[in-house]
Motif scaffolding. Structure first.
Motif, PDB file in Angstrom:
ATOM      1  N   LEU A  43      75.397  36.968  -1.529  1.00 39.04           N
ATOM      2  CA  LEU A  43      75.261  35.363  -2.386  1.00 39.04           C
ATOM      3  C   LEU A  43      75.059  35.931  -3.732  1.00 39.04           C
ATOM      4  N   THR A  44      74.646  36.585  -3.883  1.00 39.91           N
ATOM      5  CA  THR A  44      74.756  37.072  -5.973  1.00 39.91           C
ATOM      6  C   THR A  44      76.135  36.185  -6.181  1.00 39.91           C
ATOM      7  N   VAL A  45      76.098  35.802  -7.714  1.00 38.84           N
ATOM      8  CA  VAL A  45      77.415  34.977  -7.878  1.00 38.84           C
ATOM      9  C   VAL A  45      77.411  36.330  -9.331  1.00 38.84           C
ATOM     10  N   PRO A  46      78.774  36.887  -9.378  1.00 41.87           N
ATOM     11  CA  PRO A  46      79.213  37.746 -10.194  1.00 41.87           C
ATOM     12  C   PRO A  46      78.812  37.129 -12.003  1.00 41.87           C
ATOM     13  N   GLY A  47      78.605  38.232 -12.718  1.00 39.67           N
ATOM     14  CA  GLY A  47      78.510  37.005 -14.124  1.00 39.67           C
ATOM     15  C   GLY A  47      79.547  36.566 -14.576  1.00 39.67           C
ATOM     16  N   GLU A  48      80.372  36.777 -14.114  1.00 38.38           N
ATOM     17  CA  GLU A  48      81.954  36.225 -14.902  1.00 38.38           C
ATOM     18  C   GLU A  48      82.065  34.947 -15.205  1.00 38.38           C
ATOM     19  N   PHE A  49      80.941  35.020 -13.690  1.00 36.17           N
ATOM     20  CA  PHE A  49      81.583  33.328 -13.500  1.00 36.17           C
ATOM     21  C   PHE A  49      79.978  32.586 -13.953  1.00 36.17           C
ATOM     22  N   THR A  50      79.302  32.855 -13.944  1.00 36.62           N
ATOM     23  CA  THR A  50      78.303  32.493 -14.755  1.00 36.62           C
ATOM     24  C   THR A  50      77.601  32.253 -15.943  1.00 36.62           C
ATOM     25  N   THR A  51      77.632  31.299 -16.663  1.00 33.67           N
ATOM     26  CA  THR A  51      76.851  30.219 -18.272  1.00 33.67           C
ATOM     27  C   THR A  51      75.776  30.258 -18.482  1.00 33.67           C
TER      28      THR A  51
END
Length: 120
Positions: free
Chosen positions: A85-93
């Protein structure tokens, strides 16, 4: 011998505790998706630690197992975190304030428009 149970062992302990201290080997296989070899390894490790004892068809918690689950209930609860459920850092802004005006990048918009679809 490792004195701290692994993640699979914690899952087995959690299941045994939720089923009133006794569980069948087949239930371990069905609910935790463990292979028979994994069940054998996990159960033997838990027996070595003294947290469970084996019966003819399954395992049951010992007094030491009950005490361990009670004393480390927050650790057991945290071990079942749903990591998918956690979004990887490379996909977050960077987070944007909800009241701050936002305009998408025009250059990225143009890059997407210049790609032509191939006609077959």
């Amino acid at each position: 011998m490792n004195t701290k149970p692994t993640r699979s062992e914690l899952r087995v302990l959690q299941l045994v505790a939720s089923t009133r201290g006794k569980v069948n080997f087949y239930i371990l296989h069905r609910r935790l998706f463990l292979s028979p070899a994994e069940i054998g390894i996990v159960v033997s490790n838990l027996v070595d630690l003294g947290y469970v004892k084996t019966t003819d068809t399954g395992i049951e918690l010992t007094e030491k197992g009950f005490k361990y689950i009670y004393s480390s209930r927050t650790m057991i609860a945290d071990s079942t975190e749903k990591v998918w459920l956690t979004v990887p850092g490379e996909f977050t802004t960077q987070r944007i304030d909800p009241y701050q005006p936002f305009a998408p990048s025009y250059t990225k918009f143009l890059e997407g428009r210049t790609r032509q679809k191939k006609v077959v």
